[in-house]
Write a protein that holds these residues in place. Structure first.
Motif, PDB file in Angstrom:
ATOM      1  N   ALA A  47       0.897  -1.273  -0.035  1.00  0.00           N
ATOM      2  CA  ALA A  47      -0.079  -0.121  -0.057  1.00  0.00           C
ATOM      3  C   ALA A  47       0.887   1.174  -0.082  1.00  0.00           C
ATOM      4  CB  ALA A  47      -0.876  -0.036   0.950  1.00  0.00           C
ATOM      5  N   ALA A  48       1.987   1.153   0.671  1.00  0.00           N
ATOM      6  CA  ALA A  48       3.074   2.370   0.592  1.00  0.00           C
ATOM      7  C   ALA A  48       3.066   2.543  -0.703  1.00  0.00           C
ATOM      8  CB  ALA A  48       4.225   1.997   1.264  1.00  0.00           C
ATOM      9  N   MET A  49       3.360   1.933  -1.735  1.00  0.00           N
ATOM     10  CA  MET A  49       3.823   2.307  -3.069  1.00  0.00           C
ATOM     11  C   MET A  49       2.661   2.369  -3.969  1.00  0.00           C
ATOM     12  SD  MET A  49       6.832  -0.774  -3.277  1.00  0.00           S
ATOM     13  CE  MET A  49       7.704  -0.208  -4.765  1.00  0.00           C
ATOM     14  N   VAL A  50       1.666   1.430  -3.927  1.00  0.00           N
ATOM     15  CA  VAL A  50       0.404   1.681  -4.850  1.00  0.00           C
ATOM     16  C   VAL A  50      -0.773   2.479  -4.403  1.00  0.00           C
ATOM     17  CG1 VAL A  50       1.086  -0.687  -6.008  1.00  0.00           C
ATOM     18  CG2 VAL A  50      -0.811  -0.611  -3.943  1.00  0.00           C
ATOM     19  N   MET A  51      -0.802   2.694  -3.035  1.00  0.00           N
ATOM     20  CA  MET A  51      -1.771   3.581  -2.689  1.00  0.00           C
ATOM     21  C   MET A  51      -1.279   5.104  -2.226  1.00  0.00           C
ATOM     22  SD  MET A  51      -4.461   2.144  -2.934  1.00  0.00           S
ATOM     23  CE  MET A  51      -5.849   2.698  -2.148  1.00  0.00           C
ATOM     24  N   LEU A  52       0.026   5.083  -1.661  1.00  0.00           N
ATOM     25  CA  LEU A  52       0.594   6.142  -1.044  1.00  0.00           C
ATOM     26  C   LEU A  52       1.586   7.002  -1.976  1.00  0.00           C
ATOM     27  CD1 LEU A  52       0.649   5.507   2.684  1.00  0.00           C
ATOM     28  CD2 LEU A  52      -1.004   6.578   1.409  1.00  0.00           C
ATOM     29  N   GLY A  53       2.116   6.038  -2.887  1.00  0.00           N
ATOM     30  CA  GLY A  53       3.151   6.488  -4.100  1.00  0.00           C
ATOM     31  C   GLY A  53       4.363   6.600  -3.720  1.00  0.00           C
ATOM     32  N   HIS A  54       4.629   5.914  -2.602  1.00  0.00           N
ATOM     33  CA  HIS A  54       6.045   5.946  -2.034  1.00  0.00           C
ATOM     34  C   HIS A  54       6.874   5.072  -2.935  1.00  0.00           C
ATOM     35  CE1 HIS A  54       5.444   8.034   1.425  1.00  0.00           C
ATOM     36  NE2 HIS A  54       4.597   7.286   2.115  1.00  0.00           N
ATOM     37  N   LYS A  55       8.101   5.127  -2.717  1.00  0.00           N
ATOM     38  CA  LYS A  55       9.197   4.415  -3.884  1.00  0.00           C
ATOM     39  C   LYS A  55       9.403   2.750  -3.044  1.00  0.00           C
ATOM     40  CE  LYS A  55      11.835   7.755  -6.376  1.00  0.00           C
ATOM     41  NZ  LYS A  55      10.555   8.639  -6.012  1.00  0.00           N
ATOM     42  N   ASN A  56       9.308   2.751  -2.080  1.00  0.00           N
ATOM     43  CA  ASN A  56       9.166   1.446  -1.434  1.00  0.00           C
ATOM     44  C   ASN A  56       8.108   1.229  -0.403  1.00  0.00           C
ATOM     45  OD1 ASN A  56      10.959   2.447   0.952  1.00  0.00           O
ATOM     46  ND2 ASN A  56      12.521   2.840  -0.467  1.00  0.00           N
ATOM     47  N   THR A  57       8.473   0.155   0.472  1.00  0.00           N
ATOM     48  CA  THR A  57       7.418  -0.098   1.706  1.00  0.00           C
ATOM     49  C   THR A  57       7.846   0.556   2.997  1.00  0.00           C
ATOM     50  OG1 THR A  57       8.391  -2.226   2.108  1.00  0.00           O
ATOM     51  CG2 THR A  57       6.623  -2.179   0.320  1.00  0.00           C
ATOM     52  N   LEU A  58       8.999   0.972   3.047  1.00  0.00           N
ATOM     53  CA  LEU A  58       9.423   1.450   4.316  1.00  0.00           C
ATOM     54  C   LEU A  58       8.884   2.314   4.983  1.00  0.00           C
ATOM     55  CD1 LEU A  58      13.029   1.114   3.773  1.00  0.00           C
ATOM     56  CD2 LEU A  58      11.585  -0.686   4.611  1.00  0.00           C
ATOM     57  N   PRO A  59       8.197   3.358   4.175  1.00  0.00           N
ATOM     58  CA  PRO A  59       7.594   4.768   5.212  1.00  0.00           C
ATOM     59  C   PRO A  59       6.242   4.336   5.732  1.00  0.00           C
ATOM     60  CG  PRO A  59       8.125   5.212   2.677  1.00  0.00           C
ATOM     61  CD  PRO A  59       8.452   3.893   2.799  1.00  0.00           C
ATOM     62  N   ILE A  60       5.541   3.333   5.245  1.00  0.00           N
ATOM     63  CA  ILE A  60       4.075   3.372   5.815  1.00  0.00           C
ATOM     64  C   ILE A  60       4.119   3.107   7.234  1.00  0.00           C
ATOM     65  CG2 ILE A  60       3.922   0.802   5.375  1.00  0.00           C
ATOM     66  CD1 ILE A  60       1.005   1.823   3.906  1.00  0.00           C
ATOM     67  N   SER A  61       3.345   3.621   7.945  1.00  0.00           N
ATOM     68  CA  SER A  61       3.041   3.657   9.361  1.00  0.00           C
ATOM     69  C   SER A  61       1.696   2.805   9.797  1.00  0.00           C
ATOM     70  CB  SER A  61       2.762   5.015   9.909  1.00  0.00           C
ATOM     71  OG  SER A  61       1.308   5.551   9.707  1.00  0.00           O
ATOM     72  N   MET A  62       1.619   2.284  11.239  1.00  0.00           N
ATOM     73  CA  MET A  62       0.763   1.542  11.663  1.00  0.00           C
ATOM     74  C   MET A  62      -0.501   2.162  11.385  1.00  0.00           C
ATOM     75  SD  MET A  62       0.804  -1.529  13.101  1.00  0.00           S
ATOM     76  CE  MET A  62      -0.659  -1.538  13.908  1.00  0.00           C
ATOM     77  N   GLN A  63      -0.533   3.508  11.611  1.00  0.00           N
ATOM     78  CA  GLN A  63      -1.710   4.479  11.631  1.00  0.00           C
ATOM     79  C   GLN A  63      -2.182   4.245  10.159  1.00  0.00           C
ATOM     80  OE1 GLN A  63      -1.093   8.514  12.457  1.00  0.00           O
ATOM     81  NE2 GLN A  63      -3.040   8.707  13.227  1.00  0.00           N
TER      82      GLN A  63
END
Ligand code: KIV
Length: 276
Positions: A47-63
């Motif tokens: 979701a970090a990449m396909v929903m939030l547009g980040h380059k990898n999965t690292l930035p997505i938070s629990m929230q």
């Protein structure tokens, strides 16, 4: 169709019936995927990449992940819903892992959680399982370890790394996980691991011999033509179809072809007469 249970997933392996799993991240897509009778939906940290547009999965938070898991739980009534534990929501301590896994189940409607990692996260897997929460392991190409792996690279190509993956898979099974995702490993290694384990393996980029397969929603539906991973098959080109539909809408508005009387509501003539 009835609600899918952990036992149903285990039974696929027992009956040698390959099963499909897919990611989903929101209410509407989960409802569609669920109505197609997919047995397992993963709310992936992809979701970090396909929903939030980040380059990898690292930035997505629990929230952020909790919001996606809640929306999927509201949309999917029958599929087993698995919440992916995001980077640093379980690695730092057993206590953190337990608390975060608990939130997915208690507050968001997930039925199980997934964690990336081998031997080093065995204490976390054991503690989560012991608290009554079903766990799926994830080894091979682990996107949360992208820096350690020097990029998204196939794992287990050499003797020692292949042996390590076999050992890790057995340890994860022994810790109580009910399934194991094998990502980005050679076909033969995935087959060896699948044959050694009693729990089902779920492959992504791991060949046809895994007990199940998992893919990312956006990949199989062709929602982003800028990148198609080698492991994925595009079943429909939704990016082009959506693009065409939006273009038709724009043209119809500008040419006054939409809306028509079919899409409009008229005032009662008496009301019209008294206000005009
Ligand atoms: O985050 C994700 O989508 C995943 C799967 C692709 C296995 O971990």
């Amino acid at each position: 169709m009835k609600k899918i249970t952990i036992q149903d997933i285990l039974d696929y392996k027992k009956s040698k019936t390959p099963f499909a799993a897919l990611t989903a991240y929101d209410y509407t897509s989960a409802k569609i995927v669920d109505s197609a009778e997919i047995p397992l939906i993963l709310v992936g940290d992809s979701a970090a990449m396909v929903m939030l547009g980040h380059k990898n999965t690292l930035p997505i938070s629990m929230q952020e992940m909790k919001l996606f898991v809640k929306s999927v739980s509201n949309g999917a009534k029958n599929a087993l819903i698995v919440a992916d534990m995001p980077f640093m929501s379980y690695q730092s301590s057993v206590k953190t892992a337990l608390e975060n896994a608990g939130q997915f189940i208690k507050e968001c409607g997930a039925n199980a959680v997934k964690l990336e990692g081998g031997e080093s996260i065995i204490p976390q897997i054991k503690a989560i399982v012991n608290s009554g929460i079903p766990v799926i392991g994830h080894i091979g190409l682990m996107p949360q370890s992208i820096h350690q792996m020097s990029g998204f690279k196939i794992q287990g190509k050499g003797v020692s790394s292949a042996k390590k993956l076999i050992q890790d898979s057995l340890k994860i099974q022994k810790s109580g996980a009910f399934a194991l995702v094998l990502e980005g490993i050679p076909v033969e290694l995935a087959q060896i691991i699948t044959n050694k384990l009693d729990i089902p393996t779920i492959g992504i980029g791991a060949g046809p011999f895994c007990d199940g397969q998992i893919q990312v929603f956006h990949d199989i539906l062709g929602l982003d033509n800028s990148f198609h991973p080698k492991h994925c098959k595009v079943y429909i080109n939704l990016q082009d179809k959506i693009n065409q539909a939006v273009k038709s809408y724009i043209v119809e508005v500008s040419t006054k072809t939409f809306p028509t009387s079919k899409n409009s509501i008229n005032l009662h003539p008496s009301v019209l007469k008294s206000i005009s």
